[in-house]
Design a protein around this motif. Sequence first.
Motif, PDB file in Angstrom:
ATOM      1  N   SER A 143       0.819  -1.212   0.000  1.00 30.40           N
ATOM      2  CA  SER A 143       0.000   0.000   0.000  1.00 30.40           C
ATOM      3  C   SER A 143       0.851   1.260   0.000  1.00 30.40           C
ATOM      4  N   LEU A 144       2.125   1.129   0.293  1.00 26.20           N
ATOM      5  CA  LEU A 144       3.031   2.275   0.211  1.00 26.20           C
ATOM      6  C   LEU A 144       3.257   2.708  -1.229  1.00 26.20           C
ATOM      7  N   VAL A 145       2.720   1.946  -2.181  1.00 25.76           N
ATOM      8  CA  VAL A 145       2.801   2.312  -3.591  1.00 25.76           C
ATOM      9  C   VAL A 145       2.085   3.640  -3.835  1.00 25.76           C
ATOM     10  N   VAL A 146       1.198   4.028  -2.938  1.00 24.21           N
ATOM     11  CA  VAL A 146       0.504   5.310  -3.067  1.00 24.21           C
ATOM     12  C   VAL A 146       1.507   6.458  -3.067  1.00 24.21           C
ATOM     13  N   VAL A 147       2.551   6.345  -2.267  1.00 22.81           N
ATOM     14  CA  VAL A 147       3.597   7.375  -2.234  1.00 22.81           C
ATOM     15  C   VAL A 147       4.315   7.425  -3.574  1.00 22.81           C
ATOM     16  N   ILE A 148       4.603   6.261  -4.148  1.00 24.70           N
ATOM     17  CA  ILE A 148       5.280   6.216  -5.446  1.00 24.70           C
ATOM     18  C   ILE A 148       4.400   6.855  -6.517  1.00 24.70           C
ATOM     19  N   ILE A 149       3.117   6.559  -6.489  1.00 28.93           N
ATOM     20  CA  ILE A 149       2.205   7.145  -7.463  1.00 28.93           C
ATOM     21  C   ILE A 149       2.150   8.660  -7.301  1.00 28.93           C
ATOM     22  N   ALA A 150       2.197   9.130  -6.060  1.00 29.31           N
ATOM     23  CA  ALA A 150       2.106  10.567  -5.804  1.00 29.31           C
ATOM     24  C   ALA A 150       3.309  11.336  -6.352  1.00 29.31           C
ATOM     25  N   VAL A 151       4.487  10.723  -6.339  1.00 29.33           N
ATOM     26  CA  VAL A 151       5.687  11.442  -6.776  1.00 29.33           C
ATOM     27  C   VAL A 151       6.096  11.119  -8.214  1.00 29.33           C
ATOM     28  N   THR A 152       5.350  10.261  -8.883  1.00 24.88           N
ATOM     29  CA  THR A 152       5.661   9.932 -10.275  1.00 24.88           C
ATOM     30  C   THR A 152       5.311  11.117 -11.175  1.00 24.88           C
ATOM     31  N   PRO A 153       6.231  11.526 -12.030  1.00 31.95           N
ATOM     32  CA  PRO A 153       5.949  12.653 -12.932  1.00 31.95           C
ATOM     33  C   PRO A 153       4.993  12.225 -14.048  1.00 31.95           C
ATOM     34  N   ARG A 154       3.696  12.359 -13.789  1.00 37.89           N
ATOM     35  CA  ARG A 154       2.687  11.850 -14.706  1.00 37.89           C
ATOM     36  C   ARG A 154       2.741  12.503 -16.078  1.00 37.89           C
ATOM     37  N   ALA A 155       3.047  13.785 -16.147  1.00 44.11           N
ATOM     38  CA  ALA A 155       3.130  14.456 -17.448  1.00 44.11           C
ATOM     39  C   ALA A 155       4.260  13.862 -18.288  1.00 44.11           C
ATOM     40  N   HIS A 156       5.384  13.592 -17.665  1.00 40.65           N
ATOM     41  CA  HIS A 156       6.510  12.988 -18.387  1.00 40.65           C
ATOM     42  C   HIS A 156       6.180  11.558 -18.817  1.00 40.65           C
ATOM     43  N   VAL A 157       5.533  10.807 -17.941  1.00 34.82           N
ATOM     44  CA  VAL A 157       5.140   9.435 -18.282  1.00 34.82           C
ATOM     45  C   VAL A 157       4.214   9.460 -19.488  1.00 34.82           C
ATOM     46  N   TRP A 158       3.251  10.370 -19.482  1.00 26.98           N
ATOM     47  CA  TRP A 158       2.310  10.460 -20.598  1.00 26.98           C
ATOM     48  C   TRP A 158       3.044  10.794 -21.889  1.00 26.98           C
ATOM     49  N   ARG A 159       3.897  11.823 -21.856  1.00 26.31           N
ATOM     50  CA  ARG A 159       4.598  12.255 -23.072  1.00 26.31           C
ATOM     51  C   ARG A 159       5.572  11.207 -23.600  1.00 26.31           C
ATOM     52  N   SER A 160       6.313  10.576 -22.723  1.00 27.52           N
ATOM     53  CA  SER A 160       7.399   9.714 -23.199  1.00 27.52           C
ATOM     54  C   SER A 160       7.048   8.236 -23.312  1.00 27.52           C
ATOM     55  N   HIS A 161       6.008   7.780 -22.612  1.00 27.60           N
ATOM     56  CA  HIS A 161       5.721   6.346 -22.617  1.00 27.60           C
ATOM     57  C   HIS A 161       4.340   5.994 -23.165  1.00 27.60           C
ATOM     58  N   ILE A 162       3.396   6.911 -23.119  1.00 27.29           N
ATOM     59  CA  ILE A 162       2.041   6.583 -23.546  1.00 27.29           C
ATOM     60  C   ILE A 162       1.696   7.251 -24.866  1.00 27.29           C
TER      61      ILE A 162
END
Length: 78
Positions: free
Chosen positions: A53-72
Amino acid sequence: MLALLGLRHPLRLLPVLLFETTGKLLWLAIAAQPQAVDGTLDDKTTDVVFSCSLVVVIIAVTPRAHVWRSHIARPSLA
């Protein structure tokens, strides 16, 4: 070891982080959630649920804009 590499090269190891996050979320949804609903969680499973459940912290600090641009939304390389 991967944590130290992640500190040095965070964007290069982002796919590993996404893979780890997906795995933890799947485990929580497939293995832990039915046991929690049934009320059959034992002590060991509860410890793993807490750790995952500590994965919530990882999700909170993941750069979602960068993930979207570079991986999706990245154009196909084909």
